[in-house]
Design a protein around this motif. Structure first.
Motif, PDB file in Angstrom:
ATOM      1  N   THR A 120       0.798  -1.229   0.000  1.00 47.32           N
ATOM      2  CA  THR A 120       0.000   0.000   0.000  1.00 47.32           C
ATOM      3  C   THR A 120       0.832   1.282   0.000  1.00 47.32           C
ATOM      4  OG1 THR A 120      -0.142  -0.327   2.402  1.00 47.32           O
ATOM      5  CG2 THR A 120      -2.036  -1.014   1.086  1.00 47.32           C
ATOM      6  N   SER A 258      -7.465   7.156   2.076  1.00 50.64           N
ATOM      7  CA  SER A 258      -6.793   6.105   1.302  1.00 50.64           C
ATOM      8  C   SER A 258      -6.874   4.761   2.022  1.00 50.64           C
ATOM      9  CB  SER A 258      -5.323   6.482   1.072  1.00 50.64           C
ATOM     10  OG  SER A 258      -5.220   7.671   0.308  1.00 50.64           O
ATOM     11  N   TRP A 262      -8.767   1.265   0.834  1.00 48.46           N
ATOM     12  CA  TRP A 262      -8.064  -0.027   0.794  1.00 48.46           C
ATOM     13  C   TRP A 262      -8.871  -1.102   1.516  1.00 48.46           C
ATOM     14  CZ3 TRP A 262      -4.784  -2.804  -1.730  1.00 48.46           C
ATOM     15  CH2 TRP A 262      -4.135  -3.894  -1.138  1.00 48.46           C
ATOM     16  N   TYR A 268      -7.494  -6.438   2.783  1.00 52.87           N
ATOM     17  CA  TYR A 268      -6.945  -6.179   4.119  1.00 52.87           C
ATOM     18  C   TYR A 268      -7.302  -7.369   5.021  1.00 52.87           C
ATOM     19  CZ  TYR A 268      -5.637  -3.373   8.234  1.00 52.87           C
ATOM     20  OH  TYR A 268      -5.030  -2.896   9.384  1.00 52.87           O
TER      21      TYR A 268
END
Length: 298
Positions: A120, A258, A262, A268
Protein backbone atom coordinates in the motif's frame (compact mmCIF):
# COMPACT_ATOMS: atom_id res chain seq x y z
CA UNK A 1 22.47 -11.56 32.59
CA UNK A 2 20.08 -10.56 29.81
CA UNK A 3 17.00 -11.50 31.85
CA UNK A 4 18.01 -8.94 34.48
CA UNK A 5 18.07 -6.14 31.93
CA UNK A 6 14.97 -4.03 31.27
CA UNK A 7 12.79 -4.04 28.18
CA UNK A 8 12.46 -0.55 26.72
CA UNK A 9 8.96 0.42 25.59
CA UNK A 10 8.74 3.24 23.06
CA UNK A 11 5.24 4.75 23.14
CA UNK A 12 4.59 3.66 26.75
CA UNK A 13 2.31 6.63 27.50
CA UNK A 14 -0.03 5.76 24.63
CA UNK A 15 -3.20 3.66 24.40
CA UNK A 16 -1.41 0.50 23.25
CA UNK A 17 2.00 1.12 24.81
CA UNK A 18 0.56 1.39 28.30
CA UNK A 19 -1.00 -2.05 27.90
CA UNK A 20 2.31 -3.46 26.66
CA UNK A 21 4.00 -2.14 29.82
CA UNK A 22 1.41 -3.94 31.96
CA UNK A 23 1.81 -7.17 29.99
CA UNK A 24 5.59 -7.09 30.40
CA UNK A 25 5.29 -6.46 34.13
CA UNK A 26 2.88 -9.42 34.41
CA UNK A 27 5.60 -11.55 32.83
CA UNK A 28 8.08 -10.45 35.48
CA UNK A 29 10.04 -8.19 33.16
CA UNK A 30 11.83 -5.05 34.24
CA UNK A 31 10.56 -2.19 32.12
CA UNK A 32 12.05 1.09 30.99
CA UNK A 33 9.89 3.63 29.16
CA UNK A 34 10.94 6.26 26.66
CA UNK A 35 9.04 9.40 27.64
CA UNK A 36 9.29 12.72 25.86
CA UNK A 37 10.63 15.68 27.85
CA UNK A 38 7.71 17.44 29.49
CA UNK A 39 5.39 14.42 29.36
CA UNK A 40 4.05 13.11 32.66
CA UNK A 41 5.48 9.79 33.84
CA UNK A 42 4.17 9.51 37.42
CA UNK A 43 1.78 6.62 36.61
CA UNK A 44 4.58 4.63 35.02
CA UNK A 45 6.96 5.36 37.88
CA UNK A 46 4.30 4.21 40.37
CA UNK A 47 4.41 0.80 38.67
CA UNK A 48 8.17 0.58 39.09
CA UNK A 49 8.95 1.50 35.49
CA UNK A 50 12.26 3.22 34.82
CA UNK A 51 12.03 6.44 32.82
CA UNK A 52 14.33 7.44 29.98
CA UNK A 53 13.68 10.93 28.68
CA UNK A 54 14.01 11.20 24.94
CA UNK A 55 12.34 11.67 21.59
CA UNK A 56 12.16 9.69 18.35
CA UNK A 57 13.47 12.73 16.49
CA UNK A 58 16.61 12.81 18.68
CA UNK A 59 18.81 9.82 17.85
CA UNK A 60 21.27 10.42 20.69
CA UNK A 61 18.46 10.22 23.24
CA UNK A 62 17.30 6.94 21.69
CA UNK A 63 20.77 5.44 21.90
CA UNK A 64 20.97 6.40 25.57
CA UNK A 65 17.54 4.86 26.26
CA UNK A 66 18.41 1.63 24.43
CA UNK A 67 21.77 1.11 26.08
CA UNK A 68 21.73 -1.83 28.47
CA UNK A 69 18.33 -3.31 27.53
CA UNK A 70 17.35 -6.90 26.76
CA UNK A 71 14.88 -5.83 24.08
CA UNK A 72 12.88 -2.89 22.72
CA UNK A 73 9.15 -2.86 21.97
CA UNK A 74 7.93 0.09 19.91
CA UNK A 75 4.24 1.00 19.64
CA UNK A 76 4.91 4.61 18.64
CA UNK A 77 2.92 6.04 15.74
CA UNK A 78 2.77 9.64 14.61
CA UNK A 79 -0.39 9.02 12.57
CA UNK A 80 -2.52 8.36 15.63
CA UNK A 81 -1.25 11.54 17.31
CA UNK A 82 -2.17 13.76 14.35
CA UNK A 83 0.17 16.53 15.48
CA UNK A 84 2.65 18.69 13.60
CA UNK A 85 5.38 16.05 13.83
CA UNK A 86 3.21 13.09 12.75
CA UNK A 87 4.85 12.55 9.37
CA UNK A 88 8.35 13.04 10.78
CA UNK A 89 7.73 10.49 13.53
CA UNK A 90 6.40 7.88 11.11
CA UNK A 91 9.29 8.34 8.68
CA UNK A 92 12.41 9.92 10.17
CA UNK A 93 11.54 8.80 13.70
CA UNK A 94 11.23 5.13 12.80
CA UNK A 95 14.50 5.31 10.90
CA UNK A 96 16.11 6.80 14.00
CA UNK A 97 14.88 3.84 16.05
CA UNK A 98 16.64 1.44 13.68
CA UNK A 99 19.88 3.43 13.72
CA UNK A 100 19.86 3.69 17.51
CA UNK A 101 19.09 -0.02 17.92
CA UNK A 102 22.04 -0.85 15.67
CA UNK A 103 24.37 1.48 17.58
CA UNK A 104 23.22 0.18 20.99
CA UNK A 105 23.39 -3.47 19.83
CA UNK A 106 19.81 -4.22 20.92
CA UNK A 107 19.37 -8.04 21.05
CA UNK A 108 15.77 -7.93 19.78
CA UNK A 109 13.53 -5.16 18.52
CA UNK A 110 9.77 -5.80 18.45
CA UNK A 111 8.12 -3.43 16.01
CA UNK A 112 4.41 -2.85 15.60
CA UNK A 113 3.75 -2.65 11.88
CA UNK A 114 0.51 -2.77 9.87
CA UNK A 115 -1.22 -5.54 7.96
CA UNK A 116 -0.56 -5.36 4.17
CA UNK A 117 1.77 -2.36 4.60
CA UNK A 118 4.01 -3.77 1.85
CA UNK A 119 1.13 -3.57 -0.65
CA UNK A 120 0.00 0.00 0.00
CA UNK A 121 2.34 2.80 -1.12
CA UNK A 122 -0.78 4.97 -1.54
CA UNK A 123 -1.34 5.03 2.24
CA UNK A 124 1.53 7.02 3.81
CA UNK A 125 1.33 5.67 7.36
CA UNK A 126 1.08 2.08 6.09
CA UNK A 127 4.00 2.50 3.71
CA UNK A 128 6.17 4.14 6.38
CA UNK A 129 5.85 0.96 8.43
CA UNK A 130 7.06 -1.07 5.45
CA UNK A 131 10.00 1.30 5.09
CA UNK A 132 10.73 0.96 8.82
CA UNK A 133 10.82 -2.83 8.51
CA UNK A 134 13.20 -2.48 5.57
CA UNK A 135 15.48 -0.14 7.53
CA UNK A 136 15.83 -2.58 10.42
CA UNK A 137 16.60 -5.35 7.95
CA UNK A 138 19.09 -3.20 6.02
CA UNK A 139 21.02 -2.37 9.20
CA UNK A 140 21.02 -5.97 10.39
CA UNK A 141 19.09 -5.24 13.61
CA UNK A 142 17.49 -8.42 15.03
CA UNK A 143 13.79 -7.61 14.82
CA UNK A 144 10.32 -9.07 14.50
CA UNK A 145 7.42 -7.05 13.09
CA UNK A 146 3.83 -7.75 14.09
CA UNK A 147 1.33 -6.65 11.44
CA UNK A 148 -2.10 -6.25 13.07
CA UNK A 149 -5.41 -5.48 11.41
CA UNK A 150 -7.76 -2.66 12.43
CA UNK A 151 -8.26 -2.07 16.17
CA UNK A 152 -11.87 -3.11 16.74
CA UNK A 153 -12.13 -2.08 20.40
CA UNK A 154 -10.71 1.36 19.71
CA UNK A 155 -12.88 1.91 16.62
CA UNK A 156 -16.25 1.03 18.16
CA UNK A 157 -15.49 2.45 21.61
CA UNK A 158 -15.18 6.08 20.61
CA UNK A 159 -17.93 8.06 22.27
CA UNK A 160 -18.81 5.61 25.02
CA UNK A 161 -20.55 2.25 25.35
CA UNK A 162 -21.59 1.20 21.82
CA UNK A 163 -23.62 -1.73 23.11
CA UNK A 164 -25.87 0.41 25.30
CA UNK A 165 -26.20 2.97 22.53
CA UNK A 166 -26.99 0.22 20.07
CA UNK A 167 -24.69 1.47 17.35
CA UNK A 168 -21.20 1.12 15.94
CA UNK A 169 -19.72 4.09 14.08
CA UNK A 170 -17.56 3.08 11.14
CA UNK A 171 -15.69 4.74 8.30
CA UNK A 172 -16.53 3.42 4.87
CA UNK A 173 -18.67 0.50 3.80
CA UNK A 174 -20.25 -1.60 6.55
CA UNK A 175 -20.17 -4.52 4.11
CA UNK A 176 -16.40 -4.53 3.49
CA UNK A 177 -14.79 -7.67 4.91
CA UNK A 178 -11.49 -7.09 6.72
CA UNK A 179 -9.27 -8.25 9.56
CA UNK A 180 -9.71 -6.82 13.05
CA UNK A 181 -7.76 -7.20 16.29
CA UNK A 182 -8.21 -6.17 19.91
CA UNK A 183 -5.54 -3.81 21.21
CA UNK A 184 -5.48 -5.79 24.46
CA UNK A 185 -4.63 -8.99 22.57
CA UNK A 186 -1.99 -7.24 20.50
CA UNK A 187 -0.35 -5.90 23.66
CA UNK A 188 0.04 -9.46 24.90
CA UNK A 189 1.54 -10.60 21.59
CA UNK A 190 4.01 -7.70 21.57
CA UNK A 191 5.14 -8.56 25.10
CA UNK A 192 5.40 -12.26 24.26
CA UNK A 193 7.42 -11.50 21.13
CA UNK A 194 10.32 -10.34 23.32
CA UNK A 195 11.14 -14.00 24.06
CA UNK A 196 9.29 -15.78 21.24
CA UNK A 197 11.05 -18.39 19.14
CA UNK A 198 11.05 -16.50 15.86
CA UNK A 199 13.62 -15.82 13.18
CA UNK A 200 15.17 -12.37 12.83
CA UNK A 201 13.25 -10.31 10.32
CA UNK A 202 9.94 -12.17 10.57
CA UNK A 203 6.78 -10.26 9.68
CA UNK A 204 3.76 -11.85 11.38
CA UNK A 205 0.14 -11.04 10.49
CA UNK A 206 -2.11 -10.56 13.52
CA UNK A 207 -5.89 -10.91 13.46
CA UNK A 208 -8.91 -13.10 14.19
CA UNK A 209 -9.73 -16.52 12.77
CA UNK A 210 -11.60 -14.89 9.91
CA UNK A 211 -12.26 -11.42 8.50
CA UNK A 212 -15.69 -9.89 9.12
CA UNK A 213 -17.68 -6.94 7.93
CA UNK A 214 -18.74 -4.31 10.42
CA UNK A 215 -22.33 -5.36 9.73
CA UNK A 216 -21.45 -8.93 10.73
CA UNK A 217 -19.65 -7.64 13.83
CA UNK A 218 -22.77 -5.68 14.79
CA UNK A 219 -24.83 -8.86 14.44
CA UNK A 220 -22.49 -10.70 16.81
CA UNK A 221 -22.66 -7.78 19.23
CA UNK A 222 -26.47 -7.68 19.05
CA UNK A 223 -26.74 -11.32 20.00
CA UNK A 224 -24.43 -10.70 22.94
CA UNK A 225 -26.18 -7.52 24.10
CA UNK A 226 -29.67 -8.92 23.54
CA UNK A 227 -30.68 -5.83 21.58
CA UNK A 228 -30.23 -4.48 18.05
CA UNK A 229 -26.87 -2.90 17.19
CA UNK A 230 -26.84 -0.75 14.06
CA UNK A 231 -23.89 0.46 12.02
CA UNK A 232 -23.61 4.17 11.29
CA UNK A 233 -21.14 4.39 8.43
CA UNK A 234 -19.49 7.43 6.89
CA UNK A 235 -19.34 6.92 3.08
CA UNK A 236 -15.89 6.63 1.53
CA UNK A 237 -16.66 9.46 -0.88
CA UNK A 238 -17.37 11.84 1.99
CA UNK A 239 -14.05 11.00 3.64
CA UNK A 240 -12.19 11.43 0.34
CA UNK A 241 -13.86 14.79 -0.25
CA UNK A 242 -12.99 15.96 3.24
CA UNK A 243 -9.40 14.87 2.71
CA UNK A 244 -9.10 16.99 -0.43
CA UNK A 245 -10.79 19.98 1.19
CA UNK A 246 -8.56 19.90 4.28
CA UNK A 247 -5.30 18.72 2.70
CA UNK A 248 -3.32 21.74 3.90
CA UNK A 249 -4.90 21.94 7.35
CA UNK A 250 -5.48 18.28 8.20
CA UNK A 251 -3.18 16.29 5.88
CA UNK A 252 -3.80 13.01 7.72
CA UNK A 253 -7.46 12.99 6.64
CA UNK A 254 -6.30 12.17 3.11
CA UNK A 255 -4.19 9.35 4.53
CA UNK A 256 -7.27 8.02 6.33
CA UNK A 257 -9.36 8.22 3.15
CA UNK A 258 -6.79 6.11 1.30
CA UNK A 259 -6.84 3.58 4.15
CA UNK A 260 -10.65 3.26 4.07
CA UNK A 261 -10.57 2.79 0.30
CA UNK A 262 -8.06 -0.03 0.79
CA UNK A 263 -10.33 -1.70 3.35
CA UNK A 264 -13.04 -1.84 0.70
CA UNK A 265 -10.86 -3.81 -1.75
CA UNK A 266 -11.23 -6.92 0.42
CA UNK A 267 -7.44 -7.33 0.54
CA UNK A 268 -6.94 -6.18 4.12
CA UNK A 269 -6.98 -9.76 5.39
CA UNK A 270 -4.51 -11.55 7.65
CA UNK A 271 -3.00 -15.00 7.26
CA UNK A 272 -2.98 -16.02 10.93
CA UNK A 273 -1.18 -19.37 10.53
CA UNK A 274 2.11 -18.05 11.89
CA UNK A 275 0.31 -16.11 14.63
CA UNK A 276 -1.16 -19.37 15.90
CA UNK A 277 2.23 -21.13 15.81
CA UNK A 278 3.97 -18.40 17.79
CA UNK A 279 1.30 -17.03 20.13
CA UNK A 280 -1.26 -19.83 20.43
CA UNK A 281 -4.97 -20.01 19.68
CA UNK A 282 -6.24 -17.23 17.43
CA UNK A 283 -9.35 -15.42 18.71
CA UNK A 284 -12.63 -15.89 16.88
CA UNK A 285 -14.72 -12.80 16.13
CA UNK A 286 -17.34 -14.10 18.57
CA UNK A 287 -14.80 -14.46 21.38
CA UNK A 288 -13.17 -11.07 20.75
CA UNK A 289 -16.42 -9.11 20.44
CA UNK A 290 -17.77 -10.92 23.48
CA UNK A 291 -14.79 -9.77 25.53
CA UNK A 292 -15.34 -6.17 24.41
CA UNK A 293 -18.96 -6.49 25.51
CA UNK A 294 -17.81 -7.74 28.93
CA UNK A 295 -15.71 -4.60 29.40
CA UNK A 296 -18.89 -2.57 29.08
CA UNK A 297 -20.79 -4.83 31.48
CA UNK A 298 -22.79 -6.84 28.94
Amino acid sequence: MAEDLPVLVVGATGFLGGQVVDELLKRGKKVRALVRPGSKAAKLEAKGVGIARGDMLDTSSLIAAMTGVSAVVSTAAGYTRNDKNAKLIDSYGNSNLAVAAKYAAVPRFVLISILTCDQTPQIPHFWNKKLAEDKFEELGVPFVALRPGAFFDQAVGMGGDPFSKGRFVWLGSKDARLTFVLASDLAGYLAAAVDADVADGERIDIGWTRPVTMQEAAGIAARRAGKPVKVMSVPTGAITGLGKATAKVLPLVGDMASMVAWFETGKYVADTARQEQVFGQVPTPEDAIGRVAERYGH
